[in-house]
Design an enzyme around this catalytic site. Structure first.
Site, PDB file in Angstrom:
ATOM      1  N   GLY A  25       0.811  -1.212   0.000  1.00 60.35           N
ATOM      2  CA  GLY A  25       0.000   0.000   0.000  1.00 60.35           C
ATOM      3  C   GLY A  25       0.843   1.260   0.000  1.00 60.35           C
ATOM      4  N   LYS A  76      -5.741   7.218  -2.299  1.00 57.61           N
ATOM      5  CA  LYS A  76      -6.511   7.405  -3.524  1.00 57.61           C
ATOM      6  C   LYS A  76      -7.516   8.534  -3.341  1.00 57.61           C
ATOM      7  CE  LYS A  76      -5.833   2.533  -4.381  1.00 57.61           C
ATOM      8  NZ  LYS A  76      -6.369   1.184  -4.101  1.00 57.61           N
ATOM      9  N   GLU A 130       0.458  -6.272  -5.988  1.00 60.52           N
ATOM     10  CA  GLU A 130       0.094  -6.957  -4.743  1.00 60.52           C
ATOM     11  C   GLU A 130      -1.376  -7.349  -4.753  1.00 60.52           C
ATOM     12  OE1 GLU A 130      -0.118  -3.605  -1.417  1.00 60.52           O
ATOM     13  OE2 GLU A 130       1.762  -3.443  -2.504  1.00 60.52           O
ATOM     14  N   ASN A 161      -4.770  -7.404  -2.290  1.00 64.70           N
ATOM     15  CA  ASN A 161      -5.372  -6.945  -1.042  1.00 64.70           C
ATOM     16  C   ASN A 161      -6.502  -7.891  -0.649  1.00 64.70           C
ATOM     17  OD1 ASN A 161      -3.732  -4.582  -0.979  1.00 64.70           O
ATOM     18  ND2 ASN A 161      -5.025  -3.769  -2.600  1.00 64.70           N
ATOM     19  N   ARG A 187      -9.008  -7.417   1.519  1.00 62.18           N
ATOM     20  CA  ARG A 187     -10.145  -6.769   2.199  1.00 62.18           C
ATOM     21  C   ARG A 187     -11.139  -6.213   1.181  1.00 62.18           C
ATOM     22  NH1 ARG A 187      -5.801  -3.284   1.606  1.00 62.18           N
ATOM     23  NH2 ARG A 187      -6.372  -1.398   0.486  1.00 62.18           N
TER      24      ARG A 187
HETATM   25  C1  MV4 Z   1       5.635   0.385  -7.962  1.00 58.47           C
HETATM   26  C2  MV4 Z   1       5.559   1.508  -8.811  1.00 58.47           C
HETATM   27  C3  MV4 Z   1       6.428   1.562  -9.864  1.00 58.47           C
HETATM   28  N1  MV4 Z   1       7.316   0.549 -10.085  1.00 58.47           N
HETATM   29  N2  MV4 Z   1       6.517  -0.585  -8.221  1.00 58.47           N
HETATM   30  C4  MV4 Z   1       2.447   1.882  -4.731  1.00 58.47           C
HETATM   31  C5  MV4 Z   1       1.541   1.124  -3.840  1.00 58.47           C
HETATM   32  C6  MV4 Z   1       1.963  -0.283  -3.897  1.00 58.47           C
HETATM   33  N3  MV4 Z   1       0.838  -1.110  -4.171  1.00 58.47           N
HETATM   34  C7  MV4 Z   1       2.976  -0.357  -4.984  1.00 58.47           C
HETATM   35  N4  MV4 Z   1       3.110   0.951  -5.547  1.00 58.47           N
HETATM   36  C8  MV4 Z   1       3.875   1.188  -6.637  1.00 58.47           C
HETATM   37  N5  MV4 Z   1       4.808   0.247  -6.913  1.00 58.47           N
HETATM   38  C9  MV4 Z   1       7.322  -0.505  -9.264  1.00 58.47           C
HETATM   39  N6  MV4 Z   1       8.188  -1.492  -9.521  1.00 58.47           N
HETATM   40  C10 MV4 Z   1       4.577   2.472  -8.554  1.00 58.47           C
HETATM   41  C11 MV4 Z   1       3.734   2.314  -7.474  1.00 58.47           C
HETATM   42  C12 MV4 Z   1       2.683   3.303  -7.340  1.00 58.47           C
HETATM   43  C13 MV4 Z   1       2.933   4.672  -7.148  1.00 58.47           C
HETATM   44  C14 MV4 Z   1       4.205   5.196  -7.017  1.00 58.47           C
HETATM   45  C15 MV4 Z   1       4.414   6.550  -6.841  1.00 58.47           C
HETATM   46  C16 MV4 Z   1       3.330   7.416  -6.767  1.00 58.47           C
HETATM   47  C17 MV4 Z   1       2.058   6.941  -6.866  1.00 58.47           C
HETATM   48  C18 MV4 Z   1       1.841   5.570  -7.058  1.00 58.47           C
HETATM   49  C19 MV4 Z   1       0.540   5.099  -7.182  1.00 58.47           C
HETATM   50  C20 MV4 Z   1       0.320   3.763  -7.380  1.00 58.47           C
HETATM   51  C21 MV4 Z   1       1.385   2.877  -7.459  1.00 58.47           C
END
Ligand code: MV4
Length: 459
Positions: A164, A237, A288, A290, A292
């Site tokens: 998250g 979000k 990932e 989730n 829930r």
């Molecule tokens: C990332 C990514 C880019 N590259 N992993 C954010 C929450 C978690 N579920 C994983 N997330 C991310 N993982 C890789 N390899 C981008 C996100 C990401 C994010 C990053 C920066 C700003 C906003 C974001 C929103 C959703 C996911």
């Protein structure tokens, strides 16, 4: 079906679960802290049990107090909502040990998925595409550097126990890596008591697309299509929509099918969300799962006509899945925005206080999930989500207009109270967002553009 369910949550989601139980003829009991003594859920539930003081640690996170409350009222099952204990495998286990059905996946599945490194490995084995990087945790800075050199910069160092958006560091150059690696490990040890980290290629300016799945305990599963949740600030979000816009039908179908395959492969049960990043070429990568019900579940309900909390209750009660994939035909577009009591002009700082006026929008295809009411005191103890406004329309253009119309109607006022509504309206106004062409970079871009100073604004 259960005769009585204990709702181990507060705020709008406690009401949401309570309503689902009512509709299924299930008696309801809700736990509450001293800060929530006059909440809507406490007023509406058949029974309410005070479990502790305002501080979450001593109330909504107090597993022993919640299990004791369930025993006291004779509940057969516990619905954890989202947040708090909803993804806590130990709590699910404690419920089972006390003869209570935890409404969620089995504890072993929850812990396998809570470990993001293990989830990554399980999904790799199920054939899901992952961001390039290490599968097992990376034990030394030297190995981290080797993985990073292999996949190319930028990379992201992620805590295995995170998720998250917690416990991750983006690294742009090899020079930064050793310190970023050490810092992420140390922070993960403090935050989660687990310093294992892994390294992935950092995918920039991608879309955050997630798939809703429902799986029963009999090997059956369905997906309910996609949601785009790219509009986030610091992993909170702000706007979510279903289905994910501006993706080909083929890509949507491939992502959804992969998500369901992954969930079934790990023995997932209940309502789950499989998160992906989707790049400009429609390549998608698993992030990932989730375990829930999620805040943004209403948009999926609105395009499918399926009540996800009803389904959670049926699945937990052992009823075989009530839907076949062919029966799930998404229809139209739904968009939701979060109304948080925060000041967008002060770095989204919470603005607790009393609601003097609270008049939510109405009208066709407009759904408001809220625990707010005139006179309600928003305390400083919990997250700042006050309401979710979700609309449905046959097409995205009308859905956007309808959401703007609904937000214009929303009248919220009280001393010091500010909301995310003005910021969300800027998102809805953005040309890229209007076209459905937006990524996780949108919010930062909007925040970099100065707005009128607060004193010159009319609302
Ligand atoms: C990332 C990514 C880019 N590259 N992993 C954010 C929450 C978690 N579920 C994983 N997330 C991310 N993982 C890789 N390899 C981008 C996100 C990401 C994010 C990053 C920066 C700003 C906003 C974001 C929103 C959703 C996911």
């Amino acid at each position: 079906m259960f005769a009585k369910v204990l709702i181990a949550n507060r705020g709008e989601i406690a009401l949401r679960v309570l309503r689902a139980c009512r509709e299924l003829g299930i008696r309801t009991a809700v736990v509450y802290s001293t800060a929530d003594a006059d909440s809507a859920a406490v007023r509406l539930a058949d029974q309410a049990v005070l479990i502790g003081p305002a501080a979450s640690r001593r109330s909504y996170l107090n597993a022993a107090a919640i299990v004791e409350a369930a025993r006291l009222v004779g509940a057969e099952a516990v619905h954890p909502g989202y947040g708090f204990l909803s993804e806590d495998a130990d709590f699910a286990e404690i419920c089972a040990d006390n003869g209570l059905t935890f409404i969620g996946p089995p504890p072993e599945v929850m812990s396998a998925l809570a470990d993001k490194s293990s989830a990554r490995e399980l999904m790799r084995r199920a054939g899901l595409p992952l961001p390039p990087g290490s599968v097992a945790p990376v034990p030394t800075a030297e190995q981290a550097a080797r993985v990073a050199a292999e996949v190319g910069y930028p990379v992201i160092v992620k805590a295995a126990a995170g998720g998250g958006g917690r416990g991750m560091t983006v690294v742009h150059t090899p020079a930064e890596l050793p310190r970023a690696y050490a810092r992420t490990r140390a922070a993960a040890q403090v935050a989660f008591g687990d310093d294992r980290v892994y390294v992935e290629r950092y995918l920039t300016d991608a879309r955050h697309v997630e798939v809703q799945v429902l799986c029963d305990g009999h090997g059956n599963g369905v997906h309910l299509g996609t949601r785009d949740c790219s509009v986030q600030r610091r992993h909170q979000k702000l706007v979510e929509e279903a289905p994910a816009p501006a993706l080909s039908a083929g890509a949507l179908e491939a992502i959804s099918a992969c998500a369901l395959r992954g969930a079934l492969a790990v023995g997932f049960t209940g309502a789950g969300t499989v998160e992906f990043l989707v790049d400009a070429e429609e390549r998608f990568h698993f992030l990932e799962i989730n375990c829930r019900i999620q805040v943004e579940h209403p948009v999926t309900e609105m395009i499918t006509g399926i009540d996800l909390v009803h389904e959670q209750l049926h699945i937990a009660a052992g009823v075989p899945l009530r839907w076949r994939q062919e029966e799930i035909v998404p229809h139209g577009v739904a968009i939701e925005c979060r109304v948080n009591v925060e000041d967008p002009d002060r770095d989204f700082a919470p603005t607790p206080g009393r609601l003097e006026r609270f008049l939510p929008p109405g009208g066709p295809f407009t759904r408001v999930d809220t625990h707010g009411r005139p006179g309600y005191l928003i305390g400083p103890h919990y997250d700042s989500l006050l309401a979710k406004v979700a609309v449905w329309a046959p097409d995205r253009e009308l859905a956007l207009n309808r959401l703007e119309r609904a937000l214009e109607e929303f009248d919220i006022a009280g001393p010091g109270i500010r909301t995310t509504i003005p910021f969300v309206r800027r998102v809805l106004d953005d040309a890229g967002f209007r076209k459905g062409r937006y990524t996780t970079g949108l919010v930062e871009r909007l925040l970099a553009v100065p707005t009128d100073p607060p004193h010159r604004r009319t609302r």
